[in-house]
Enzyme design. Structure first.
Site, PDB file in Angstrom:
ATOM      1  N   HIS A   1      60.639 -46.181 110.590  1.00  0.00           N
ATOM      2  CA  HIS A   1      60.363 -47.470 109.964  1.00  0.00           C
ATOM      3  C   HIS A   1      60.443 -48.593 110.990  1.00  0.00           C
ATOM      4  O   HIS A   1      60.898 -48.393 112.113  1.00  0.00           O
ATOM      5  CB  HIS A   1      61.341 -47.746 108.814  1.00  0.00           C
ATOM      6  CG  HIS A   1      61.068 -46.945 107.587  1.00  0.00           C
ATOM      7  ND1 HIS A   1      61.585 -45.672 107.400  1.00  0.00           N
ATOM      8  CD2 HIS A   1      60.326 -47.214 106.485  1.00  0.00           C
ATOM      9  CE1 HIS A   1      61.176 -45.206 106.227  1.00  0.00           C
ATOM     10  NE2 HIS A   1      60.414 -46.126 105.647  1.00  0.00           N
TER      11      HIS A   1
ATOM     12  N   LYS B   1      64.232 -52.948 109.327  1.00  0.00           N
ATOM     13  CA  LYS B   1      64.736 -52.244 108.144  1.00  0.00           C
ATOM     14  C   LYS B   1      66.245 -52.098 108.259  1.00  0.00           C
ATOM     15  O   LYS B   1      66.768 -51.728 109.314  1.00  0.00           O
ATOM     16  CB  LYS B   1      64.076 -50.874 108.004  1.00  0.00           C
ATOM     17  CG  LYS B   1      64.486 -50.138 106.731  1.00  0.00           C
ATOM     18  CD  LYS B   1      63.656 -48.879 106.530  1.00  0.00           C
ATOM     19  CE  LYS B   1      64.065 -48.126 105.268  1.00  0.00           C
ATOM     20  NZ  LYS B   1      63.898 -48.925 104.043  1.00  0.00           N
TER      21      LYS B   1
END
Length: 255
Positions: A143, A147
Protein backbone atom coordinates in the site's frame (compact mmCIF):
# COMPACT_ATOMS: atom_id res chain seq x y z
CA UNK A 1 -32.87 7.72 -4.56
CA UNK A 2 -30.58 6.75 -1.67
CA UNK A 3 -29.47 9.81 0.32
CA UNK A 4 -25.98 9.37 1.76
CA UNK A 5 -24.09 11.13 4.54
CA UNK A 6 -20.31 10.76 4.09
CA UNK A 7 -18.32 10.40 7.31
CA UNK A 8 -14.75 11.45 6.62
CA UNK A 9 -15.56 13.53 3.56
CA UNK A 10 -12.33 15.54 3.81
CA UNK A 11 -10.08 12.52 3.25
CA UNK A 12 -9.00 11.12 -0.10
CA UNK A 13 -11.53 8.31 0.02
CA UNK A 14 -14.27 10.67 1.16
CA UNK A 15 -13.69 12.94 -1.82
CA UNK A 16 -13.56 9.99 -4.22
CA UNK A 17 -16.77 8.63 -2.74
CA UNK A 18 -18.47 12.00 -3.24
CA UNK A 19 -17.60 11.91 -6.95
CA UNK A 20 -18.93 8.36 -7.33
CA UNK A 21 -22.16 9.14 -5.48
CA UNK A 22 -22.77 12.16 -7.71
CA UNK A 23 -22.27 10.06 -10.85
CA UNK A 24 -24.66 7.31 -9.76
CA UNK A 25 -28.28 7.88 -10.80
CA UNK A 26 -29.59 6.04 -7.72
CA UNK A 27 -27.66 7.91 -5.02
CA UNK A 28 -27.33 11.45 -3.72
CA UNK A 29 -24.68 12.81 -1.36
CA UNK A 30 -26.54 15.14 0.98
CA UNK A 31 -23.76 16.03 3.40
CA UNK A 32 -20.44 15.17 4.95
CA UNK A 33 -18.96 14.98 8.43
CA UNK A 34 -15.31 15.83 9.07
CA UNK A 35 -13.90 18.03 11.82
CA UNK A 36 -11.00 19.09 9.58
CA UNK A 37 -12.92 19.73 6.32
CA UNK A 38 -13.70 23.22 5.04
CA UNK A 39 -17.18 24.05 3.77
CA UNK A 40 -15.65 26.15 1.01
CA UNK A 41 -14.11 23.01 -0.55
CA UNK A 42 -17.48 21.32 -1.12
CA UNK A 43 -20.79 22.00 -2.81
CA UNK A 44 -22.78 20.04 -0.21
CA UNK A 45 -23.14 20.80 3.53
CA UNK A 46 -20.12 19.80 5.61
CA UNK A 47 -20.43 19.45 9.38
CA UNK A 48 -17.41 19.73 11.67
CA UNK A 49 -19.35 18.62 14.73
CA UNK A 50 -21.88 15.88 15.33
CA UNK A 51 -24.35 18.33 16.87
CA UNK A 52 -24.37 20.45 13.71
CA UNK A 53 -25.83 17.78 11.40
CA UNK A 54 -29.18 18.97 10.05
CA UNK A 55 -29.77 16.68 7.06
CA UNK A 56 -31.81 13.47 6.90
CA UNK A 57 -29.83 10.57 5.45
CA UNK A 58 -30.93 7.10 4.36
CA UNK A 59 -27.40 5.69 4.84
CA UNK A 60 -24.11 6.72 6.41
CA UNK A 61 -20.88 5.65 4.67
CA UNK A 62 -17.78 5.81 6.86
CA UNK A 63 -14.34 6.24 5.30
CA UNK A 64 -12.64 7.84 8.32
CA UNK A 65 -10.81 6.17 11.21
CA UNK A 66 -11.59 3.21 13.43
CA UNK A 67 -12.36 5.28 16.56
CA UNK A 68 -15.09 7.19 14.71
CA UNK A 69 -17.54 4.32 15.32
CA UNK A 70 -18.09 5.64 18.85
CA UNK A 71 -19.63 8.76 17.32
CA UNK A 72 -21.17 7.24 14.19
CA UNK A 73 -23.04 4.29 15.65
CA UNK A 74 -24.81 6.10 18.53
CA UNK A 75 -25.88 8.80 16.05
CA UNK A 76 -27.08 6.15 13.59
CA UNK A 77 -28.96 4.31 16.34
CA UNK A 78 -30.68 7.51 17.47
CA UNK A 79 -31.76 8.40 13.95
CA UNK A 80 -32.33 4.81 12.75
CA UNK A 81 -29.87 5.03 9.86
CA UNK A 82 -28.03 1.98 8.39
CA UNK A 83 -24.25 2.33 8.18
CA UNK A 84 -21.63 1.14 5.69
CA UNK A 85 -18.34 0.70 7.56
CA UNK A 86 -15.42 0.88 5.11
CA UNK A 87 -12.72 1.70 7.65
CA UNK A 88 -10.02 -0.79 8.73
CA UNK A 89 -7.82 -1.07 11.79
CA UNK A 90 -10.50 -2.07 14.32
CA UNK A 91 -9.23 -3.71 17.49
CA UNK A 92 -11.06 -6.39 19.46
CA UNK A 93 -12.94 -3.87 21.60
CA UNK A 94 -14.05 -2.02 18.48
CA UNK A 95 -15.31 -5.23 16.89
CA UNK A 96 -17.19 -6.16 20.06
CA UNK A 97 -18.85 -2.74 20.00
CA UNK A 98 -19.80 -3.12 16.33
CA UNK A 99 -21.28 -6.54 17.03
CA UNK A 100 -23.28 -5.14 19.94
CA UNK A 101 -24.64 -2.23 17.89
CA UNK A 102 -25.54 -4.58 15.03
CA UNK A 103 -28.27 -5.99 17.28
CA UNK A 104 -30.13 -2.73 16.72
CA UNK A 105 -28.89 -1.49 13.34
CA UNK A 106 -28.29 -2.86 9.84
CA UNK A 107 -24.50 -2.54 9.46
CA UNK A 108 -22.56 -3.31 6.30
CA UNK A 109 -18.94 -4.09 7.16
CA UNK A 110 -16.12 -5.04 4.84
CA UNK A 111 -12.36 -4.59 5.13
CA UNK A 112 -12.25 -4.12 1.36
CA UNK A 113 -15.12 -2.77 -0.73
CA UNK A 114 -13.77 -4.05 -4.05
CA UNK A 115 -15.82 -6.76 -5.75
CA UNK A 116 -12.57 -8.02 -7.28
CA UNK A 117 -10.83 -8.57 -3.95
CA UNK A 118 -13.81 -10.55 -2.74
CA UNK A 119 -13.54 -12.74 -5.82
CA UNK A 120 -9.85 -13.23 -4.95
CA UNK A 121 -10.86 -14.40 -1.47
CA UNK A 122 -13.22 -16.96 -2.99
CA UNK A 123 -10.48 -18.24 -5.33
CA UNK A 124 -7.95 -18.38 -2.48
CA UNK A 125 -10.32 -20.44 -0.35
CA UNK A 126 -10.75 -22.94 -3.18
CA UNK A 127 -6.99 -23.12 -3.75
CA UNK A 128 -6.35 -23.60 -0.03
CA UNK A 129 -8.84 -26.44 0.08
CA UNK A 130 -7.00 -28.20 -2.74
CA UNK A 131 -3.37 -27.29 -1.99
CA UNK A 132 -3.13 -26.30 1.66
CA UNK A 133 -1.87 -29.60 3.02
CA UNK A 134 1.07 -29.82 0.61
CA UNK A 135 1.93 -26.18 -0.15
CA UNK A 136 3.39 -23.40 1.98
CA UNK A 137 1.22 -20.28 1.89
CA UNK A 138 2.52 -16.69 2.06
CA UNK A 139 0.61 -13.42 1.79
CA UNK A 140 2.12 -10.11 0.62
CA UNK A 141 0.22 -6.82 0.76
CA UNK A 142 1.42 -3.47 -0.62
CA UNK A 143 0.00 0.00 0.00
CA UNK A 144 0.91 3.68 -0.26
CA UNK A 145 3.29 5.34 2.17
CA UNK A 146 0.62 7.13 4.23
CA UNK A 147 -1.45 4.07 5.15
CA UNK A 148 -1.60 3.79 8.93
CA UNK A 149 -2.61 0.21 9.76
CA UNK A 150 -0.33 -2.74 9.03
CA UNK A 151 -0.98 -5.36 7.88
CA UNK A 152 -4.01 -4.17 5.97
CA UNK A 153 -7.48 -5.16 7.05
CA UNK A 154 -7.89 -6.89 3.71
CA UNK A 155 -4.75 -8.96 4.31
CA UNK A 156 -6.14 -10.11 7.66
CA UNK A 157 -9.47 -10.97 6.02
CA UNK A 158 -7.67 -13.06 3.40
CA UNK A 159 -5.54 -14.73 6.07
CA UNK A 160 -8.61 -15.55 8.16
CA UNK A 161 -10.31 -17.08 5.10
CA UNK A 162 -7.25 -19.26 4.45
CA UNK A 163 -7.08 -20.32 8.09
CA UNK A 164 -10.76 -21.27 8.13
CA UNK A 165 -10.16 -23.60 5.18
CA UNK A 166 -7.32 -25.15 7.20
CA UNK A 167 -9.57 -25.67 10.24
CA UNK A 168 -7.86 -22.78 12.06
CA UNK A 169 -4.60 -24.71 12.41
CA UNK A 170 -2.31 -22.03 10.95
CA UNK A 171 -0.05 -19.69 12.92
CA UNK A 172 0.17 -16.17 11.49
CA UNK A 173 3.80 -15.04 11.14
CA UNK A 174 4.01 -11.27 10.61
CA UNK A 175 7.29 -10.78 8.79
CA UNK A 176 10.42 -12.69 9.75
CA UNK A 177 12.70 -10.04 11.25
CA UNK A 178 15.19 -11.67 13.66
CA UNK A 179 13.38 -14.96 13.20
CA UNK A 180 16.40 -17.26 12.91
CA UNK A 181 14.67 -20.57 12.49
CA UNK A 182 13.25 -22.70 9.74
CA UNK A 183 9.74 -22.10 8.52
CA UNK A 184 7.19 -24.21 10.36
CA UNK A 185 4.74 -26.29 8.39
CA UNK A 186 1.71 -24.58 9.92
CA UNK A 187 2.88 -21.01 9.35
CA UNK A 188 1.07 -18.45 7.23
CA UNK A 189 3.51 -15.66 6.45
CA UNK A 190 2.01 -12.15 6.21
CA UNK A 191 4.19 -9.34 4.89
CA UNK A 192 3.46 -5.61 4.51
CA UNK A 193 5.09 -3.20 2.04
CA UNK A 194 4.57 0.57 2.26
CA UNK A 195 5.72 3.02 -0.37
CA UNK A 196 4.86 5.52 -3.07
CA UNK A 197 1.28 5.81 -4.21
CA UNK A 198 0.35 2.12 -4.42
CA UNK A 199 -3.43 1.97 -4.04
CA UNK A 200 -3.50 -1.68 -3.03
CA UNK A 201 -1.95 -5.00 -4.07
CA UNK A 202 -2.57 -8.36 -2.46
CA UNK A 203 -0.80 -11.56 -3.47
CA UNK A 204 -1.29 -15.04 -2.09
CA UNK A 205 1.55 -17.44 -2.90
CA UNK A 206 1.09 -21.21 -2.81
CA UNK A 207 4.65 -22.58 -2.76
CA UNK A 208 5.08 -26.29 -3.40
CA UNK A 209 7.68 -28.76 -4.55
CA UNK A 210 8.80 -27.63 -8.01
CA UNK A 211 5.68 -25.52 -8.64
CA UNK A 212 4.29 -22.25 -7.39
CA UNK A 213 0.89 -20.61 -7.81
CA UNK A 214 0.15 -16.93 -7.24
CA UNK A 215 -3.30 -15.38 -6.95
CA UNK A 216 -3.11 -11.59 -7.15
CA UNK A 217 -5.38 -8.58 -7.10
CA UNK A 218 -4.28 -5.01 -7.80
CA UNK A 219 -6.30 -1.83 -7.44
CA UNK A 220 -5.19 1.05 -9.64
CA UNK A 221 -7.65 3.61 -8.35
CA UNK A 222 -9.46 4.35 -5.10
CA UNK A 223 -12.62 4.61 -7.20
CA UNK A 224 -12.79 0.79 -7.07
CA UNK A 225 -13.46 0.95 -3.33
CA UNK A 226 -15.78 3.93 -3.59
CA UNK A 227 -17.89 2.22 -6.25
CA UNK A 228 -18.23 -0.81 -4.01
CA UNK A 229 -19.31 1.44 -1.13
CA UNK A 230 -21.95 3.05 -3.34
CA UNK A 231 -23.37 -0.37 -4.22
CA UNK A 232 -23.27 -1.31 -0.54
CA UNK A 233 -25.18 1.85 0.42
CA UNK A 234 -27.99 1.07 -2.02
CA UNK A 235 -28.13 -2.51 -0.74
CA UNK A 236 -28.12 -1.73 3.00
CA UNK A 237 -30.71 1.03 2.59
CA UNK A 238 -33.19 -1.68 1.57
CA UNK A 239 -32.42 -3.84 4.62
CA UNK A 240 -34.78 -3.49 7.57
CA UNK A 241 -33.44 -6.25 9.81
CA UNK A 242 -30.61 -5.43 12.22
CA UNK A 243 -27.37 -7.34 11.77
CA UNK A 244 -23.98 -7.33 10.09
CA UNK A 245 -23.93 -7.68 6.31
CA UNK A 246 -20.92 -8.02 4.01
CA UNK A 247 -19.77 -8.24 0.40
CA UNK A 248 -20.96 -11.82 0.07
CA UNK A 249 -24.50 -10.67 0.87
CA UNK A 250 -24.18 -7.88 -1.69
CA UNK A 251 -22.81 -10.17 -4.39
CA UNK A 252 -25.61 -12.66 -3.82
CA UNK A 253 -28.17 -9.87 -4.13
CA UNK A 254 -26.70 -8.92 -7.52
CA UNK A 255 -27.11 -12.44 -8.93
Amino acid sequence: MTKVLIWGIGGRMGRTLLECLNKNEYTQAIGGVDKFAKQSDFSIPVFNNLSDINVKADVIIDFSRAEAIYDILPYAKEHKIPVVLCTTGYNELDLDYINEMSKELPLFKSSNMSLGINLLIDLVKKATNLLGENFDIELIEQHHNVKVDSPSGTAITIADAINEEMNNTLEFKFGRHNNNERRKKNELGIHAVRGGTIVGRHEVLFLGNDENITIKHESNSKAVFAEGAVKASIYIASIKKAGIYNMNDLIQSLN
